[in-house]
Design a protein around this motif. Structure first.
Motif, PDB file in Angstrom:
ATOM      1  N   TYR A   1       0.808  -1.224   0.000  1.00 22.67           N
ATOM      2  CA  TYR A   1       0.000   0.000   0.000  1.00 22.67           C
ATOM      3  C   TYR A   1       0.839   1.270   0.000  1.00 22.67           C
ATOM      4  CZ  TYR A   1       0.162  -1.088   5.077  1.00 22.67           C
ATOM      5  OH  TYR A   1       0.532  -1.446   6.343  1.00 22.67           O
TER       6      TYR A   1
ATOM      7  N   GLN B   1      -2.437   3.432  -1.186  1.00 22.13           N
ATOM      8  CA  GLN B   1      -3.517   2.499  -1.528  1.00 22.13           C
ATOM      9  C   GLN B   1      -4.176   2.010  -0.242  1.00 22.13           C
ATOM     10  OE1 GLN B   1      -3.804   2.030  -4.774  1.00 22.13           O
ATOM     11  NE2 GLN B   1      -1.761   2.630  -5.489  1.00 22.13           N
ATOM     12  N   THR B   2      -5.373   1.500  -0.362  1.00 23.89           N
ATOM     13  CA  THR B   2      -5.988   0.789   0.754  1.00 23.89           C
ATOM     14  C   THR B   2      -5.610  -0.684   0.675  1.00 23.89           C
ATOM     15  OG1 THR B   2      -7.992   0.230  -0.479  1.00 23.89           O
ATOM     16  CG2 THR B   2      -7.974   2.346   0.715  1.00 23.89           C
ATOM     17  N   ALA B   3      -5.697  -1.359   1.796  1.00 22.82           N
ATOM     18  CA  ALA B   3      -5.462  -2.804   1.805  1.00 22.82           C
ATOM     19  C   ALA B   3      -6.427  -3.503   0.855  1.00 22.82           C
ATOM     20  CB  ALA B   3      -5.617  -3.350   3.220  1.00 22.82           C
ATOM     21  N   ALA B   4      -7.691  -3.070   0.855  1.00 20.85           N
ATOM     22  CA  ALA B   4      -8.689  -3.714   0.002  1.00 20.85           C
ATOM     23  C   ALA B   4      -8.323  -3.582  -1.471  1.00 20.85           C
ATOM     24  CB  ALA B   4     -10.068  -3.103   0.263  1.00 20.85           C
ATOM     25  N   ARG B   5      -7.865  -2.413  -1.885  1.00 21.35           N
ATOM     26  CA  ARG B   5      -7.511  -2.228  -3.294  1.00 21.35           C
ATOM     27  C   ARG B   5      -6.288  -3.064  -3.669  1.00 21.35           C
ATOM     28  NH1 ARG B   5      -4.635   0.672  -7.057  1.00 21.35           N
ATOM     29  NH2 ARG B   5      -5.825   1.051  -8.971  1.00 21.35           N
TER      30      ARG B   5
ATOM     31  N   HIS C   1      -1.999  -6.784   5.125  1.00 18.74           N
ATOM     32  CA  HIS C   1      -1.951  -5.323   5.193  1.00 18.74           C
ATOM     33  C   HIS C   1      -2.921  -4.764   6.236  1.00 18.74           C
ATOM     34  CE1 HIS C   1      -0.088  -6.014   1.221  1.00 18.74           C
ATOM     35  NE2 HIS C   1       0.586  -4.928   1.525  1.00 18.74           N
ATOM     36  N   TRP C   2      -2.480  -3.696   6.871  1.00 22.30           N
ATOM     37  CA  TRP C   2      -3.267  -2.919   7.829  1.00 22.30           C
ATOM     38  C   TRP C   2      -4.445  -2.284   7.097  1.00 22.30           C
ATOM     39  CZ3 TRP C   2      -3.788  -1.877  12.841  1.00 22.30           C
ATOM     40  CH2 TRP C   2      -4.102  -0.602  13.300  1.00 22.30           C
ATOM     41  N   ARG C   3      -5.642  -2.424   7.635  1.00 20.74           N
ATOM     42  CA  ARG C   3      -6.844  -1.962   6.942  1.00 20.74           C
ATOM     43  C   ARG C   3      -7.191  -0.509   7.227  1.00 20.74           C
ATOM     44  NH1 ARG C   3     -11.863  -5.792   7.440  1.00 20.74           N
ATOM     45  NH2 ARG C   3     -12.503  -4.513   5.677  1.00 20.74           N
ATOM     46  N   ARG C   4      -6.645   0.047   8.272  1.00 19.03           N
ATOM     47  CA  ARG C   4      -7.025   1.404   8.650  1.00 19.03           C
ATOM     48  C   ARG C   4      -6.218   2.430   7.851  1.00 19.03           C
ATOM     49  NH1 ARG C   4     -10.308   0.995  13.132  1.00 19.03           N
ATOM     50  NH2 ARG C   4     -10.184  -0.995  14.238  1.00 19.03           N
ATOM     51  N   GLU C   5      -6.799   3.595   7.650  1.00 13.96           N
ATOM     52  CA  GLU C   5      -6.144   4.630   6.855  1.00 13.96           C
ATOM     53  C   GLU C   5      -4.975   5.249   7.621  1.00 13.96           C
ATOM     54  OE1 GLU C   5      -8.829   7.577   5.440  1.00 13.96           O
ATOM     55  OE2 GLU C   5     -10.203   6.111   4.531  1.00 13.96           O
TER      56      GLU C   5
ATOM     57  N   ALA D   1       0.028   5.956   3.214  1.00 10.75           N
ATOM     58  CA  ALA D   1      -0.463   4.907   2.313  1.00 10.75           C
ATOM     59  C   ALA D   1      -0.999   5.512   1.017  1.00 10.75           C
ATOM     60  CB  ALA D   1      -1.557   4.093   2.995  1.00 10.75           C
TER      61      ALA D   1
END
Length: 199
Positions: A116, A154-158, A144-148, A152
């Motif tokens: 990210y 990118q997001t973990a989800a992306r 990956h850490w999911r919090r903003e 970063a």
């Protein structure tokens, strides 16, 4: 890499364990989850880019015949070399990925808290590197850490969605909670039980 080297230099200037890998339960638990999700007990040749101070590397080393651990930060590389000095089958090098991706083939690639930080172009290059470097029976694990957070790109989800669609692999397992996202993909879609002839 979107975040400049100076960001990581500043982190390591203040502390040799800036994320609390050694002491925080969150980090110890995440390592346990990471290791438990690997579908094979042992790997021949593993690659861990972004190894930081080598805490996860030390655990991966027990599951691999050979491990290449890399980081772009000089202090992190020095700390990881010290941490892994008693592991002759582990090599620690200073490299920036995806630009300095090694030419080797790997049957395990572990992306832990790394992707990210990459901009869109480098993230695309990363998926290409993984596709080329992963062996025919290889495993890819991303965590990956999911919090903003500000650094970063990118997001973990992306990141995980892109790995899922672009690397040509089968997702074997997923774990997610409010803080962390872990995915495992493989070129061999058989489950652990199927590998052992139990299913």
């Amino acid at each position: 890499m979107t975040s400049s080297h100076s960001y990581f230099d500043a982190l390591y200037a203040d502390c040799d364990d800036p994320w609390g890998f050694r002491n925080r339960w969150y980090e110890r638990r995440k390592r346990l989850l990471t290791l438990a999700m690997l579908p094979r007990e042992r790997y021949h040749h593993a690659f861990e880019p972004g190894c930081a101070n080598g805490e996860l590397s030390a655990q991966l080393a027990m599951r691999c015949d050979r491990l290449l651990a890399t980081d772009l930060n000089e202090t992190a590389v020095r700390l990881a070399r010290e941490r892994l000095a008693d592991q002759p089958h582990v090599r620690v090098e200073r490299r920036s990925v995806p630009q300095e991706w090694p030419a080797d083939q790997f049957d395990l690639i572990v992306l832990s808290e790394l992707a990210y930080y990459l901009d869109d172009a480098d993230l695309g290059r990363l998926t290409e590197c993984i596709t080329r470097a992963l062996s025919v029976d290889g495993t890819l694990l991303a965590c990956h850490w999911r919090r903003e957070f500000d650094e970063a790109a990118q997001t973990a989800a992306r990141v995980h969605a892109l790995l899922d669609t672009e690397c040509g692999l089968t997702r074997l397992a997923r774990y997610e909670d409010a803080d962390v996202l872990l995915d495992v993909w493989t070129r061999d879609s058989r489950s652990v039980a199927q590998h052992e002839g139990l299913a």
